[in-house]
Design an enzyme around this catalytic site. Structure first.
Site, PDB file in Angstrom:
ATOM      1  N   SER A  14     -64.388  -7.701   4.159  1.00  0.00           N
ATOM      2  CA  SER A  14     -63.410  -8.336   3.281  1.00  0.00           C
ATOM      3  C   SER A  14     -64.033  -9.450   2.434  1.00  0.00           C
ATOM      4  O   SER A  14     -64.483 -10.469   2.963  1.00  0.00           O
ATOM      5  CB  SER A  14     -62.286  -8.907   4.166  1.00  0.00           C
ATOM      6  OG  SER A  14     -61.662 -10.005   3.584  1.00  0.00           O
TER       7      SER A  14
HETATM    8  N1  LIG Z   1     -54.597 -13.755  -2.246  1.00  0.00           N
HETATM    9  C1  LIG Z   1     -55.467 -13.532  -1.129  1.00  0.00           C
HETATM   10  C2  LIG Z   1     -55.773 -12.051  -1.066  1.00  0.00           C
HETATM   11  C3  LIG Z   1     -56.476 -11.630   0.214  1.00  0.00           C
HETATM   12  C4  LIG Z   1     -56.651 -10.120   0.273  1.00  0.00           C
HETATM   13  O1  LIG Z   1     -56.216  -9.401  -0.623  1.00  0.00           O
HETATM   14  N2  LIG Z   1     -57.293  -9.643   1.347  1.00  0.00           N
HETATM   15  C5  LIG Z   1     -57.459  -8.223   1.533  1.00  0.00           C
HETATM   16  C6  LIG Z   1     -58.751  -7.923   2.262  1.00  0.00           C
HETATM   17  S1  LIG Z   1     -60.165  -8.428   1.279  1.00  0.00           S
HETATM   18  C7  LIG Z   1     -56.316  -7.722   2.385  1.00  0.00           C
HETATM   19  O2  LIG Z   1     -56.360  -7.806   3.588  1.00  0.00           O
HETATM   20  N3  LIG Z   1     -55.264  -7.253   1.738  1.00  0.00           N
HETATM   21  C8  LIG Z   1     -54.090  -6.779   2.416  1.00  0.00           C
HETATM   22  C9  LIG Z   1     -52.890  -6.928   1.532  1.00  0.00           C
HETATM   23  O3  LIG Z   1     -53.013  -7.488   0.434  1.00  0.00           O
HETATM   24  O4  LIG Z   1     -51.819  -6.497   1.939  1.00  0.00           O
HETATM   25  C10 LIG Z   1     -56.742 -14.365  -1.292  1.00  0.00           C
HETATM   26  O5  LIG Z   1     -56.959 -14.942  -2.381  1.00  0.00           O
HETATM   27  O6  LIG Z   1     -57.514 -14.486  -0.340  1.00  0.00           O
END
Ligand SMILES: N[C@@H](CCC(=O)N[C@@H](CS)C(=O)NCC(=O)O)C(=O)O
Length: 223
Positions: A14
Site C-alpha cells: 500500500s
Molecule cells: N485518503 C487515503 C486513501 C488511502 C487508500 O486509498 N488506501 C488504499 C490502499 S493503498 C485502500 O486501502 N483503499 C481501500 C478503500 O479506499 O476502500 C489516504 O490519503 O491515505
C-alpha cells in the site's frame, strides 16, 4: 490516565501506508508523550474479510489513486514512483511473504523491522523492484545489514508467523478496518478511535493535543 497510544497497521503493498509511515516517523520525535506502534497486517485479508475491493479493481478509482499518491508523496517529499507493472504484479503475487519477514525482524529488533519496511516500499513504490520472492527478500535483508538472511527467510515461512499476521489483521478488523493504513488511537482516558488513511494526522494531532504535521518545506522547525 494512560499514555496515549497509536497502532499504525500497514502493508507494504500500500503506497498510502508508506506515506502514512513517513509522516508518522517525522511526527514521532515531536509527539513525545505518545506511544507509537507500527503493526504489519495483510491488506489482502482486510479486503476479503471486510468485503471491500482493491482500489485498482475499479478503473476510475485506480486512475485517481495513481495520480493522488504521486501528488501526495510530492507534498511530503517522498520519492514515490508508481511501478509500471504494478497491476500485473499484484494479480500474480502477494506481499504476505514480505509481511511475514517483517514479523520475524520485529521479534529481533523493532527498528530493524521499520528499516526493512522502508526498503520494501523503496523497492516497490520508488524503484519498481519486486518484493515477492526469496531473491527479493535476500536483497532487502542485505541492504538493512542482516547477517543471516537465509535463516530469517526460512523462519518467516514457519506457521507461527502466518498466525501472527492473521492475529494482527484480525485486531484491525475488530475495529472495522477496510483499508490501509488503518490507525487506531487510544486516548489517555482509554477511549479508542479508528482512522483510515495517511491523511488523518491533522485530526489525530487535534485529538491528542499534539503538534500538527507539516511537510519540511512549510516548517522551519522540520515539522
Ligand atoms: N485518503 C487515503 C486513501 C488511502 C487508500 O486509498 N488506501 C488504499 C490502499 S493503498 C485502500 O486501502 N483503499 C481501500 C478503500 O479506499 O476502500 C489516504 O490519503 O491515505
Amino acid at each position: 490516565m494512560t499514555k496515549p497510544r497509536i497502532d499504525f497497521y500497514f502493508d507494504v503493498v500500500s503506497p498510502y501506508s508508506w506515506i502514512g509511515f513517513e509522516v508518522l516517523q517525522k511526527l514521532e520525535p515531536k509527539w513525545k508523550d505518545v506511544s507509537i506502534h507500527y503493526i504489519p497486517f495483510s491488506l489482502r485479508q482486510v479486503m476479503v474479510t471486510s468485503g471491500n475491493r482493491p482500489p485498482a479493481m475499479l478503473p476510475a478509482r485506480s486512475i485517481m489513486l495513481m495520480l493522488d499518491v504521486q501528488r501526495t508523496s510530492k507534498f511530503w517529499d517522498i520519492p514515490l514512483n508508481v511501478p509500471p507493472e504494478f497491476k500485473k504484479w499484484i494479480m500474480k503475487y502477494s506481499t504476505v511473504g514480505a509481511m511475514k519477514l517483517l514479523l520475524v525482524l520485529e521479534k529481533q529488533d523493532p527498528d530493524l523491522m521499520l528499516r526493512a519496511a522502508r526498503e520494501m516500499w523503496m523497492r516497490l513504490w520508488s524503484r519498481s523492484e519486486k518484493i515477492f520472492e526469496d531473491q527479493d527478500y535476500m536483497e532487502v535483508l542485505k541492504v538493512v545489514g542482516v547477517k543471516n538472511p537465509e535463516e530469517i527467510i526460512k523462519k518467516s515461512k514457519e506457521e507461527k508467523y502466518e498466525k501472527i499476521l492473521e492475529e494482527n489483521t484480525n485486531k484491525a478488523l475488530d475495529t472495522n478496518a477496510y483499508g490501509a493504513p488503518w490507525i487506531n488511537v487510544t486516548t489517555s482516558d482509554g477511549e479508542e478511535h479508528s482512522f483510515f488513511g495517511s491523511d488523518r494526522f491533522n485530526l489525530i494531532a487535534d485529538l491528542l493535543g499534539q503538534p500538527q504535521p507539516l511537510p519540511d518545506k512549510y516548517s522551519n522547525s522540520k515539522l
